[in-house]
Design a protein around this motif. Structure first.
Motif, mmCIF file in Angstrom:
data_model
loop_
_atom_site.group_PDB
_atom_site.id
_atom_site.type_symbol
_atom_site.label_atom_id
_atom_site.label_comp_id
_atom_site.label_asym_id
_atom_site.label_seq_id
_atom_site.Cartn_x
_atom_site.Cartn_y
_atom_site.Cartn_z
ATOM 1 N N ASP A 151 0.840 -1.181 0.000
ATOM 2 C CA ASP A 151 0.000 0.000 0.000
ATOM 3 C C ASP A 151 0.878 1.235 0.000
ATOM 4 O O ASP A 151 1.967 1.243 0.531
ATOM 5 C CB ASP A 151 -0.898 0.013 1.248
ATOM 6 C CG ASP A 151 -1.889 -1.120 1.236
ATOM 7 O OD1 ASP A 151 -2.315 -1.500 0.129
ATOM 8 O OD2 ASP A 151 -2.223 -1.619 2.326
ATOM 9 N N ARG A 152 0.366 2.314 -0.596
ATOM 10 C CA ARG A 152 1.137 3.554 -0.603
ATOM 11 C C ARG A 152 1.129 4.156 0.797
ATOM 12 O O ARG A 152 0.121 4.200 1.456
ATOM 13 C CB ARG A 152 0.522 4.541 -1.597
ATOM 14 C CG ARG A 152 1.144 5.919 -1.452
ATOM 15 C CD ARG A 152 1.393 6.576 -2.747
ATOM 16 N NE ARG A 152 2.170 7.791 -2.534
ATOM 17 C CZ ARG A 152 2.722 8.477 -3.496
ATOM 18 N NH1 ARG A 152 2.599 8.075 -4.715
ATOM 19 N NH2 ARG A 152 3.405 9.565 -3.248
ATOM 20 N N GLN A 192 13.592 5.064 8.498
ATOM 21 C CA GLN A 192 12.179 5.415 8.574
ATOM 22 C C GLN A 192 11.459 5.124 7.258
ATOM 23 O O GLN A 192 10.306 4.670 7.259
ATOM 24 C CB GLN A 192 12.038 6.894 8.938
ATOM 25 C CG GLN A 192 12.444 7.210 10.372
ATOM 26 C CD GLN A 192 12.447 8.683 10.674
ATOM 27 O OE1 GLN A 192 12.419 9.522 9.752
ATOM 28 N NE2 GLN A 192 12.499 9.045 11.951
ATOM 29 N N ILE A 193 12.138 5.392 6.139
ATOM 30 C CA ILE A 193 11.555 5.122 4.822
ATOM 31 C C ILE A 193 11.257 3.628 4.685
ATOM 32 O O ILE A 193 10.151 3.222 4.305
ATOM 33 C CB ILE A 193 12.506 5.584 3.701
ATOM 34 C CG1 ILE A 193 12.583 7.106 3.651
ATOM 35 C CG2 ILE A 193 12.043 5.044 2.345
ATOM 36 C CD1 ILE A 193 13.703 7.639 2.778
ATOM 37 N N MET A 194 12.247 2.803 4.985
ATOM 38 C CA MET A 194 12.078 1.355 4.837
ATOM 39 C C MET A 194 11.019 0.822 5.780
ATOM 40 O O MET A 194 10.206 -0.038 5.410
ATOM 41 C CB MET A 194 13.417 0.657 5.071
ATOM 42 C CG MET A 194 14.432 0.898 3.972
ATOM 43 S SD MET A 194 15.975 -0.014 4.229
ATOM 44 C CE MET A 194 16.762 0.220 2.624
ATOM 45 N N LYS A 195 11.013 1.340 7.015
ATOM 46 C CA LYS A 195 10.023 0.880 7.987
ATOM 47 C C LYS A 195 8.621 1.277 7.555
ATOM 48 O O LYS A 195 7.679 0.486 7.654
ATOM 49 C CB LYS A 195 10.336 1.465 9.360
ATOM 50 C CG LYS A 195 9.410 0.976 10.462
ATOM 51 C CD LYS A 195 9.838 1.504 11.827
ATOM 52 C CE LYS A 195 8.930 0.989 12.925
ATOM 53 N NZ LYS A 195 9.331 1.511 14.259
ATOM 54 N N ARG A 196 8.472 2.511 7.067
ATOM 55 C CA ARG A 196 7.147 2.980 6.666
ATOM 56 C C ARG A 196 6.636 2.229 5.444
ATOM 57 O O ARG A 196 5.446 1.899 5.345
ATOM 58 C CB ARG A 196 7.209 4.483 6.366
ATOM 59 C CG ARG A 196 5.855 5.097 6.025
ATOM 60 C CD ARG A 196 5.900 6.607 6.066
ATOM 61 N NE ARG A 196 6.184 7.100 7.420
ATOM 62 C CZ ARG A 196 6.212 8.393 7.742
ATOM 63 N NH1 ARG A 196 5.991 9.309 6.813
ATOM 64 N NH2 ARG A 196 6.465 8.760 8.976
ATOM 65 N N LEU A 197 7.541 1.931 4.504
ATOM 66 C CA LEU A 197 7.139 1.234 3.283
ATOM 67 C C LEU A 197 7.115 -0.274 3.460
ATOM 68 O O LEU A 197 6.557 -0.990 2.631
ATOM 69 C CB LEU A 197 8.091 1.591 2.141
ATOM 70 C CG LEU A 197 8.169 3.065 1.726
ATOM 71 C CD1 LEU A 197 9.157 3.236 0.587
ATOM 72 C CD2 LEU A 197 6.794 3.591 1.326
#
Length: 219
Positions: A151-152, A192-197
């Protein structure tokens, strides 16, 4: 602390050449060699290397098959593919199979050191010569509907900026210098990018960036 390397290639001259290059790079040492992918798991379990430099095309067991077996057995060592192959589908398969980087065999000693430094620092590495190829392949997969079901998630402007640079193959140090940030700040954003995505590999980040039109071939 010295970083321990395992060389896996069916050409003894290639192994000798890589070993010679590594000997000139401070902080790295070759602890073992293998001439076929069938020996990879055994050598990794016995020698416990930090990084494996792995060829793809070998006589009995290919590098990709050996890598799949390695991951299936829970081995977490970093794997740097060292190959002459530039086929985009093959590169994507290597990344999706668990490789942390992909380096062409006609590389320079400087780029080899950059790749090893990246993997040692828990980063990914793609030869600049193939980064465009990987993005192009991701575009083709996205257009044909072959993409992960992620999901985005909303990213901040800064995170989007850093994601673009990661996908384009920039190291944490290069991103920090280019944006005027500290390395620690960039590492925090990257995490944070990897965790969020919920994406933890370069291939997945490329697919996401292409699908969401965060990056294009003209970038």
């Amino acid at each position: 602390m010295t970083c321990r390397l395992l060389l896996v290639d069916d050409h003894s001259l290639i192994r000798a050449g890589v070993r010679a290059l590594v000997s000139d790079i401070p902080g790295y040492t070759v602890i073992g060699e293998a001439d076929d992918g069938s020996q990879l798991l055994e050598h990794v379990l016995r020698l416990n290397p930090d990084i494996v430099l792995l060829d793809i095309s070998m006589r009995t067991t290919s590098g990709l098959d050996a890598l799949t077996q390695l991951r299936a057995n829970g081995c977490q060592c970093k794997v740097l593919i060292l190959s002459m192959h530039t086929d985009p589908d093959l590169i994507m398969r290597a990344l999706e199979s668990g490789a942390h980087g992909y380096l062409l065999k006609d590389t320079t000693a400087t780029e080899l050191e950059q790749a090893l430094t990246a993997l040692r620092g828990d980063e990914r590495y793609l030869s600049p010569a193939i980064a465009h190829t990987v993005i192009n392949q991701a575009l083709l997969r996205a257009q044909s509907g072959k993409q992960p079901n992620d999901d985005r998630h909303n990213l901040t402007a800064r995170q989007l900026e850093i994601l673009r640079l990661i996908v384009r193959g920039k190291s944490t140090r290069e991103i920090a210098a280019g944006l005027g940030l500290s390395i620690k700040t960039v590492e925090t954003h990257r995490s944070q990018i990897m965790k969020r995505l919920q994406i933890y590999d370069v291939a997945g980040l490329v697919l996401f960036a292409v699908r969401e039109k965060i990056i294009s071939l003209d970038d």
